[in-house]
Design a protein around this motif. Sequence first.
Motif, PDB file in Angstrom:
ATOM      1  N   ALA A   1       0.908  -1.211   0.026  1.00 61.77           N
ATOM      2  CA  ALA A   1       0.106  -0.007   0.029  1.00 61.77           C
ATOM      3  C   ALA A   1       1.078   1.319   0.025  1.00 61.77           C
ATOM      4  O   ALA A   1       0.801   2.290   0.751  1.00 61.77           O
ATOM      5  CB  ALA A   1      -1.051   0.029   1.234  1.00 61.77           C
TER       6      ALA A   1
ATOM      7  N   TYR B   1       1.839   4.788  -1.752  1.00 61.86           N
ATOM      8  CA  TYR B   1       1.420   5.919  -2.579  1.00 61.86           C
ATOM      9  C   TYR B   1       2.215   5.872  -3.817  1.00 61.86           C
ATOM     10  O   TYR B   1       3.278   6.276  -3.970  1.00 61.86           O
ATOM     11  CB  TYR B   1       1.490   7.063  -1.912  1.00 61.86           C
ATOM     12  CG  TYR B   1       0.831   7.095  -0.387  1.00 61.86           C
ATOM     13  CD1 TYR B   1      -0.524   6.400  -0.206  1.00 61.86           C
ATOM     14  CD2 TYR B   1       1.488   7.524   0.906  1.00 61.86           C
ATOM     15  CE1 TYR B   1      -0.819   6.449   0.892  1.00 61.86           C
ATOM     16  CE2 TYR B   1       0.951   7.457   1.838  1.00 61.86           C
ATOM     17  CZ  TYR B   1      -0.317   6.867   2.300  1.00 61.86           C
ATOM     18  OH  TYR B   1      -0.754   6.720   3.422  1.00 61.86           O
TER      19      TYR B   1
ATOM     20  N   HIS C   1       2.064   7.785  -6.410  1.00 62.92           N
ATOM     21  CA  HIS C   1       2.392   9.044  -6.930  1.00 62.92           C
ATOM     22  C   HIS C   1       3.421   9.830  -6.335  1.00 62.92           C
ATOM     23  O   HIS C   1       3.530  10.782  -6.405  1.00 62.92           O
ATOM     24  CB  HIS C   1       1.216   9.858  -7.243  1.00 62.92           C
ATOM     25  CG  HIS C   1       0.290  10.068  -5.935  1.00 62.92           C
ATOM     26  ND1 HIS C   1      -0.125   8.999  -5.015  1.00 62.92           N
ATOM     27  CD2 HIS C   1      -0.089  11.025  -5.546  1.00 62.92           C
ATOM     28  CE1 HIS C   1      -0.879   9.341  -4.035  1.00 62.92           C
ATOM     29  NE2 HIS C   1      -0.599  10.786  -4.066  1.00 62.92           N
TER      30      HIS C   1
ATOM     31  N   PHE D   1       5.432  11.271   4.547  1.00 60.09           N
ATOM     32  CA  PHE D   1       3.956  11.264   4.537  1.00 60.09           C
ATOM     33  C   PHE D   1       3.199  11.571   5.706  1.00 60.09           C
ATOM     34  O   PHE D   1       2.604  12.692   6.199  1.00 60.09           O
ATOM     35  CB  PHE D   1       3.181  10.524   3.772  1.00 60.09           C
ATOM     36  CG  PHE D   1       1.814  10.958   3.354  1.00 60.09           C
ATOM     37  CD1 PHE D   1       1.431  12.293   2.437  1.00 60.09           C
ATOM     38  CD2 PHE D   1       0.753  10.272   3.908  1.00 60.09           C
ATOM     39  CE1 PHE D   1       0.052  12.486   2.270  1.00 60.09           C
ATOM     40  CE2 PHE D   1      -0.565  10.613   3.454  1.00 60.09           C
ATOM     41  CZ  PHE D   1      -0.845  11.763   2.760  1.00 60.09           C
TER      42      PHE D   1
ATOM     43  N   PRO E   1      -5.936  -0.043  -5.182  1.00 57.07           N
ATOM     44  CA  PRO E   1      -6.221  -0.829  -3.931  1.00 57.07           C
ATOM     45  C   PRO E   1      -6.861  -0.080  -2.730  1.00 57.07           C
ATOM     46  O   PRO E   1      -6.457   1.017  -2.387  1.00 57.07           O
ATOM     47  CB  PRO E   1      -4.635  -1.361  -3.564  1.00 57.07           C
ATOM     48  CG  PRO E   1      -3.894  -0.969  -4.757  1.00 57.07           C
ATOM     49  CD  PRO E   1      -4.680   0.273  -5.468  1.00 57.07           C
TER      50      PRO E   1
ATOM     51  N   LEU F   1      -4.622   1.494  -0.076  1.00 55.18           N
ATOM     52  CA  LEU F   1      -3.928   2.876  -0.096  1.00 55.18           C
ATOM     53  C   LEU F   1      -4.714   3.760   0.903  1.00 55.18           C
ATOM     54  O   LEU F   1      -4.173   4.623   1.559  1.00 55.18           O
ATOM     55  CB  LEU F   1      -4.009   3.378  -1.583  1.00 55.18           C
ATOM     56  CG  LEU F   1      -2.789   2.765  -2.122  1.00 55.18           C
ATOM     57  CD1 LEU F   1      -2.990   3.438  -3.657  1.00 55.18           C
ATOM     58  CD2 LEU F   1      -1.505   3.048  -1.646  1.00 55.18           C
TER      59      LEU F   1
ATOM     60  N   ALA G   1      -3.416   5.398   4.322  1.00 53.13           N
ATOM     61  CA  ALA G   1      -3.650   7.182   4.641  1.00 53.13           C
ATOM     62  C   ALA G   1      -4.547   7.195   5.866  1.00 53.13           C
ATOM     63  O   ALA G   1      -3.909   8.164   6.477  1.00 53.13           O
ATOM     64  CB  ALA G   1      -4.527   7.663   3.350  1.00 53.13           C
TER      65      ALA G   1
ATOM     66  N   GLN H   1      -6.458  13.667  -1.217  1.00 55.39           N
ATOM     67  CA  GLN H   1      -4.647  13.636  -1.286  1.00 55.39           C
ATOM     68  C   GLN H   1      -4.318  12.460  -1.859  1.00 55.39           C
ATOM     69  O   GLN H   1      -3.168  12.159  -2.318  1.00 55.39           O
ATOM     70  CB  GLN H   1      -4.178  13.696   0.136  1.00 55.39           C
ATOM     71  CG  GLN H   1      -4.151  14.967   0.613  1.00 55.39           C
ATOM     72  CD  GLN H   1      -3.541  15.659   1.768  1.00 55.39           C
ATOM     73  OE1 GLN H   1      -2.504  14.853   2.121  1.00 55.39           O
ATOM     74  NE2 GLN H   1      -4.103  16.220   2.806  1.00 55.39           N
ATOM     75  N   ILE H   2      -5.041  11.143  -1.622  1.00 55.21           N
ATOM     76  CA  ILE H   2      -4.213   9.813  -2.223  1.00 55.21           C
ATOM     77  C   ILE H   2      -5.026   9.492  -3.353  1.00 55.21           C
ATOM     78  O   ILE H   2      -4.413   9.183  -4.542  1.00 55.21           O
ATOM     79  CB  ILE H   2      -4.344   8.712  -1.175  1.00 55.21           C
ATOM     80  CG1 ILE H   2      -3.635   9.348   0.271  1.00 55.21           C
ATOM     81  CG2 ILE H   2      -3.842   7.588  -1.566  1.00 55.21           C
ATOM     82  CD1 ILE H   2      -2.149   9.726   0.043  1.00 55.21           C
TER      83      ILE H   2
ATOM     84  N   PRO I   1      -5.534  12.359  -6.704  1.00 54.31           N
ATOM     85  CA  PRO I   1      -4.348  12.234  -7.734  1.00 54.31           C
ATOM     86  C   PRO I   1      -3.903  11.076  -8.477  1.00 54.31           C
ATOM     87  O   PRO I   1      -3.681  11.231  -9.631  1.00 54.31           O
ATOM     88  CB  PRO I   1      -3.299  12.267  -6.614  1.00 54.31           C
ATOM     89  CG  PRO I   1      -3.649  13.129  -5.523  1.00 54.31           C
ATOM     90  CD  PRO I   1      -5.170  12.529  -5.348  1.00 54.31           C
ATOM     91  N   ILE I   2      -4.202  10.027  -8.107  1.00 57.38           N
ATOM     92  CA  ILE I   2      -3.977   8.735  -8.686  1.00 57.38           C
ATOM     93  C   ILE I   2      -5.101   8.379  -9.882  1.00 57.38           C
ATOM     94  O   ILE I   2      -4.770   7.925 -10.785  1.00 57.38           O
ATOM     95  CB  ILE I   2      -3.853   7.480  -7.623  1.00 57.38           C
ATOM     96  CG1 ILE I   2      -2.836   7.606  -6.568  1.00 57.38           C
ATOM     97  CG2 ILE I   2      -3.725   6.072  -8.478  1.00 57.38           C
ATOM     98  CD1 ILE I   2      -2.911   6.561  -5.670  1.00 57.38           C
TER      99      ILE I   2
END
Lengths: 354, 308
Positions: free
Chosen positions: A85, A87, A89, A98, B199, B202, B206, B219-220, B223-224
Amino acid sequence: MAEVTIRQLRKSFGSVEVIRGVDIDIPDGEFVVLVGPSGCGKSTLLRMIAGLEDVTAGTIRIGERVVNNLPPAERDIAMVFQNYALYPHKTVAANLAFSLKVRKTDRAVVKERVEQAAETLGLTPYLHRYPRQLSGGQRQRVAMGRAIVRDPQVFLFDEPLSNLDAKLRIQMRTEIKELYQRLGTTTVFVTHDQIEAMTMADKIVVMEDGLVEQVGTPLELFDRPRNVFVATFIGSPAMNLIHGTVRRDGAPHVEANGHRLPVRPDREAPDGHSVIYGVRPEHLDLAEDGGGFPARVAVVEPTGSETLVFLRFGETEVVALFRDRHFFKPGETVHLRPRTDQTHLFDAATGVRL
Amino acid sequence: MSAETGQIFKDAAPDLKFRAKWYTRRVLIYGTLLFWTVICLFPIYWTATTSFKIAPDVMQGHLIPWADFEPAWRGWRSLGLSPQTIFETSTVREEFLKRFTNSVITSLAASALAVVLGSMAAYGLSRFTYRLKFIKNRDISFFFLSQLILPPVVLALPFLVLYKELALLDSHIGLILLYTLMVLPIVIWIMRDQFSAIPVELEEAALVDGLSVWKAFLQIVLPIALPGMIAAFILSLVLCWNEYFFAALLTSTDAKTIPVMVASQTGSQGINWWSMAALSFAAILPLVIIGIVLERFIIKGMAAGAVK
């Protein structure tokens, strides 16, 4: 750092109860492994500690706080996921930083912590790469780095090694243990691999079907399994189980397939009681004098350092593990003698240790 | 050591054969691609050249400027966009600019609205399980998409009556709402694939890292999913920009868009092909530019959705 206390925890998905009243005490700074077959509820339990699943009933306490209704962000835990998991990007450095940036940590502190974590994990050369440019093992290290920069109260690992190949897995479990020994943070580690559990844990929690079967140190579980499930789950190759009847005429023993299997005299089982007799493959000795019980050789697997022999004792399959080399032929009959003080007795009806 | 220089190793017969094979394959592949490019670009070329033709050239099917016809500014002059007329006042040009602005406003607004609404719907469909008696996520997705099955003509009269009652006829808002509705299924379909490819761990990571649900999304996840969103946006833009049927039906003087204006280039002697071609070319130009600039996003977005 903090202790984690779980009391009468329950979790239902619709009408299906997957955690059915679990009590676990995890003292401050201990490495606890939750182990069990897939579907036993170990991952769900971990996710409940993390706050990613709601609690149906019972309490979870981290330190002094009951965290049942706190969002993950406020529990001060860090979690490493099976599929990493990361990120995609963000660069490795940004991934590591982060959680600190989210918490508005001072930039100098962030930089220092990220550099320190990268050094510990051997990620310094990769700080400017993106996750897709890393190998599986490197990605897993970034995932761990993301956890350790935070210096959280509790680390949670959800099968972090299962996506790695066998060799790397063995290397990384040693490295994770060393990391834990350096940091000393309370850790809950979920795995389905009992070897991983045995090698890493201070304390193992064996789960099956939403219940805790036994809690103990690796050797306690190995030496005194509380029931047949734990006995067969811990240890590889698995413990041999032979159905028989307790006899107390003369020296106490178990009668199975018309042969006498020795038991420790202090076992509390009445004469005529139906039992499951357990002995580990490595606790079977070759009886050259014709004592013990006879078994017919089916398959021999020499691994170099040891010899694994699969045999038939009547209808029962038995495995024996010898440290020295033997050259048995399939079909040959050999005599095996269990080491009396290393044998186990379980109630045939309930599977509970006697 | 001698100072001799020059080639020592030479291609043997098999080497030469290999090279010949390699070249033949290249020529064939690129030849085919070139041929296809010509087929694809020909309509645009035709439109562009027609805008410089006069009536006989159009009728006789002259194709190559200077070789078989003499380019004239006739089409562009009628729009007030030729070199001679560009600085003079021209009512046609004013109308063109007004229609152009209408098209820009309606398609941008409708696409933006569709992407925002569609992304939220798609995120919900990819992350949560809905159950309304026998209706589940898959059914909801299909309901959205099933709007495309109905031919627009069937909706023409109901919309006309509805818009008349709501006083939305010939208004930007009316057209924007209708276009949003029109492209929403496609946006939801694209974005659902986008979000499903991300997934869920992610977002969980976060959350554990300290974000709230909304911040984790912004934020996660966003952007993806951005390349996909841009792809969906551009696709919507193209569909809205080119829409003719409802624009012709529901607008008249104020909200009329470019395609309607293109279609109305008829004079007393029939259709003014040159001015229609000039208008068409001016109408597709923005899309061509957007396509070239944002092409990599479109490819990325479509590929991401396709692979997973």
